[in-house]
Each structure stands twice: as C-alpha cells, then as structure tokens.
Enzyme design. Sequence first.
Site, PDB file in Angstrom:
ATOM      1  N   CYS A   1       0.877  -1.186   0.000  1.00  0.00           N
ATOM      2  CA  CYS A   1       0.000   0.000   0.000  1.00  0.00           C
ATOM      3  C   CYS A   1       0.904   1.224   0.000  1.00  0.00           C
ATOM      4  O   CYS A   1       1.967   1.218  -0.606  1.00  0.00           O
ATOM      5  CB  CYS A   1      -0.954  -0.020   1.200  1.00  0.00           C
ATOM      6  SG  CYS A   1      -0.123  -0.022   2.806  1.00  0.00           S
ATOM      7  N   GLY A   2       0.506   2.279   0.704  1.00  0.00           N
ATOM      8  CA  GLY A   2       1.356   3.457   0.798  1.00  0.00           C
ATOM      9  C   GLY A   2       2.449   3.276   1.829  1.00  0.00           C
ATOM     10  O   GLY A   2       3.628   3.500   1.562  1.00  0.00           O
TER      11      GLY A   2
END
Length: 271
Positions: free
Chosen positions: A236-237
């Site tokens: 993800c981030g």
Amino acid sequence: MTLVSTDWLNDNLDKVKIIDASWHLIKNRNAVEEYNKEHIENAIFFDLDKNSNQRKDLPHGHFLPTATDHKKNVSEMGILNTDRLIIYCYSDLISSCRAWFQFLYFGHNPKLVSILNGGMKKWKLENRKVTNLKTKIIPSKYKVKENKNMIKVKSQINENIKKEEFTVIDARSKNRFLGLEPEPRPGIKSGSIEGSKSIPISEIMNPQNNTFLDTKKLKDIFNSSKINSNKIVMSCGSSVTAASLALAYSLINDDYIPKIYIGSWAEFGKK
C-alpha cells in the site's frame, strides 16, 4: 474468529483486552487526543508511530519495530501472551489491522487476536457506551517470537519482478496505483510496482460503518483479479492498509499466512 461483532464485544467486555489502534494519515486528526476524549471501556492505546521502527534513516515511519522494542512497548501496555486481544480503530485506513498483523508477526497466538468489525465508527453509530476514564494498566513481561516469513523487503520485491514467484496486491486507490494522482507524501513518485495488481481497500469495506464485506463478496473480488493462491504479498502506501487486505484474504483462505511488503510504495516509489 478473526473478526468479532460489536454485539459480541459488548457481551464480553470483561473477558478480553481491548486495544485502540487508531492512526490517521491526515494531519487534522490526532488519534491520541481522540482516545483521551473517548474510547471503549478499558481500551489500551496502541500508538502506531511509537510501535514502529524509530530509526531516522528509514524512508518512513511504519517499518516494524525491533523485537526488543515491541516486547518493551507491549509489556508497558500490560498485555500477556495469553490475553485474548480485540483491536479496534477509528480510522478510515482501518489501522487496527496493522496492529493485528504486528501482534501476529511477533508471535501472539492468531486465535487470540481479533479485529472489532466496524471499529469505533460502528460502535458509535449504535450508540454504545464510551468513556474518557483512564484505563488501569499493570505492566507485564511479554515474550516475542518473530515470524520473519510474514514480511518482504525491497530486495525481495525487486527479485520477484524478474522471477514472478508471488503476486503483489496494492491497497491504494486505483488512481494512485495507475499514477493518475500524486502521492500524499513528499518525495514519492506516482505509479506502482511492476507486475502488481490493484485491490483498493475501499472495495473490500462497507463505507457506511467500516465493516468488511461478507466472505462471498470478498471471494468474488479476489477471484476477479485471479487471486486464489497463497503466494500473495500485500502492499500500500506505508504498510498500514496492506494489513487490511491481508486480513480480508485470510477470511477466505484458511491456509494463507498474512504477508506484507513492509516498505510499501513509500519506500519503493522514493524519488
């Protein structure tokens, strides 16, 4: 029982240890202040920033802590290895799942760690009791055992681009994955890991109350992306929402051991 309902927790408040793992990416919300103002009775605050690796040379703050630091922090929270843990959050990022992953990584029995489905959002929508009273904590002597097979690092991701031994699934929004909108963190380019697939966290949750979709819908989502093996690594981030994908996949695949690319795009996409 990876997920428990608000009804179940309400009936078992005095039989479990409750953990508030709220964390917000946006700057206008402070998880500690919100916890001090209101939390589920007897909840203990799990500070995701404090419970991450504190080294300043890392590209961002959510690498896992050292085993020594995790042991110290969890002992200060008064948690025993035999405790039944129910983790919730009040975050749109479902940061409770990141805490769930961390407890599993450091050896807490998976059968003793659950997420409150819907978290504080659903709890409050149902007008259940909250408090601002300080939770009494008796420090413990927690023991840890790392499950290092649950994480991947950048060198393994780079190697996998060539060898294609596992599939990386990205929990960021579709536009961020496609590089159509900028990253929220400075110094991070747009785009995604070569060969990875996109399943945004928004697609596996009910936005009304932050609950996970039922298992049939989750199976349809993963099947539509041709995800049906155990060779899956979530990204993800900053490895927070990746844990929600890992939890969702574990709900429909009993043999899946959650795996996360711990650096995620904040590391891989560094300019």
